[in-house]
Write an enzyme that holds these catalytic residues in place. Structure first.
Site, mmCIF file in Angstrom:
data_model
loop_
_atom_site.group_PDB
_atom_site.id
_atom_site.type_symbol
_atom_site.label_atom_id
_atom_site.label_comp_id
_atom_site.label_asym_id
_atom_site.label_seq_id
_atom_site.Cartn_x
_atom_site.Cartn_y
_atom_site.Cartn_z
ATOM 1 N N GLY A 187 0.818 -1.220 0.000
ATOM 2 C CA GLY A 187 0.000 0.000 0.000
ATOM 3 C C GLY A 187 0.843 1.256 0.000
ATOM 4 N N CYS A 188 1.899 1.260 0.788
ATOM 5 C CA CYS A 188 2.758 2.447 0.880
ATOM 6 C C CYS A 188 3.510 2.669 -0.426
ATOM 7 C CB CYS A 188 3.718 2.317 2.061
ATOM 8 S SG CYS A 188 2.835 2.265 3.638
ATOM 9 N N SER A 189 3.896 1.589 -1.089
ATOM 10 C CA SER A 189 4.572 1.716 -2.382
ATOM 11 C C SER A 189 3.614 2.275 -3.427
ATOM 12 C CB SER A 189 5.127 0.358 -2.837
ATOM 13 O OG SER A 189 6.143 -0.065 -1.956
ATOM 14 N N ALA A 214 3.134 6.069 -2.627
ATOM 15 C CA ALA A 214 4.328 6.858 -2.932
ATOM 16 C C ALA A 214 4.566 6.951 -4.435
ATOM 17 C CB ALA A 214 5.543 6.253 -2.235
#
Length: 162
Positions: free
Chosen positions: A55-57, A60
C-alpha cells in the site's frame, strides 16, 4: 500489547483552518528539512506506515508519477513515516521516487499531527501510523485533511483538490 493511559488518551485533532504544527526531520539524504523551508508553497504532507510495503509503495509511486503536476500547482510533496533515513533512501531508489521522505523514528511529528494512534490488525493492537494526508497552504494553514486514506488513486484526489 498494553498501552499506557497517555497512549490511549492522546488525541491530537487538527482540523481545516488550523496552523500546521512546525517540524524538522532528516530526509532520505540525511539533510534536515523543516516545514518553514517551504513558506510560500503548498505542501502535500502524507503520513504512511512503512517503506516498501504494497500500500505504501502504491501511494508513494502515485505521488511521484504526478510530481510534475503537483509542482505546476506550486505544491511540494513530503512523505513521513517512522522508517530510518537509510530505509527511505532505499525506498526512493527502489521505486524511483521524486519527492521528499522524512524520517520520524521518534514519532514526534506523527504525534503532533495526531496520526500516531492505536491500530488493529488481525485482532492485535499496536501503536502505529494512521495513513493520513494534509494539504497545507502557502501560509502554513491546513486546508484539507484526508483520513483513513486508501492508497490507490489517492494522489489524483489530492491533485484535483489543488
Amino acid at each position: 500489547m498494553s498501552f499506557t493511559q497517555e497512549d490511549l488518551l492522546r488525541k491530537v485533532t487538527l482540523k481545516s483552518g488550523d496552523i500546521a504544527p512546525e517540524f524538522s526531520a532528516l530526509n532520505q539524504d540525511g539533510v534536515n528539512i523543516a516545514l518553514k523551508d517551504f513558506a510560500g508553497k503548498k505542501i502535500v504532507l502524507y503520513f504512511y506506515p512503512k517503506d516498501n510495503t504494497p500500500g505504501c509503495s502504491t501511494q508513494a509511486c502515485e505521488f511521484s508519477q504526478n510530481y510534475d503536476d503537483f509542482a505546476s500547482k506550486n505544491a511540494v510533496i513530503i512523505g513521513i513515516s517512522p522508517d530510518s533515513v537509510k530505509s527511505h533512501e532505499s525506498f526512493i531508489n527502489k521505486q524511483n521516487l521524486k519527492h521528499i521522505l522524512l524520517s520520524d523514528e521518534s514519532h514526534e511529528i506523527c504525534k503532533a499531527y495526531g496520526v500516531w494512534q492505536v491500530r488493529k490488525n488481525y485482532g492485535k493492537e499496536y501503536l502505529g501510523v494512521a495513513r493520513t494526508t494534509f494539504i497545507i497552504d502557502e501560509n502554513g494553514k491546513i486546508i484539507k485533511i484526508y483520513k483513513s486514506v486508501k492508497p490507490a488513486g489517492h494522489a489524483n484526489k489530492v491533485l484535483s483538490e489543488l
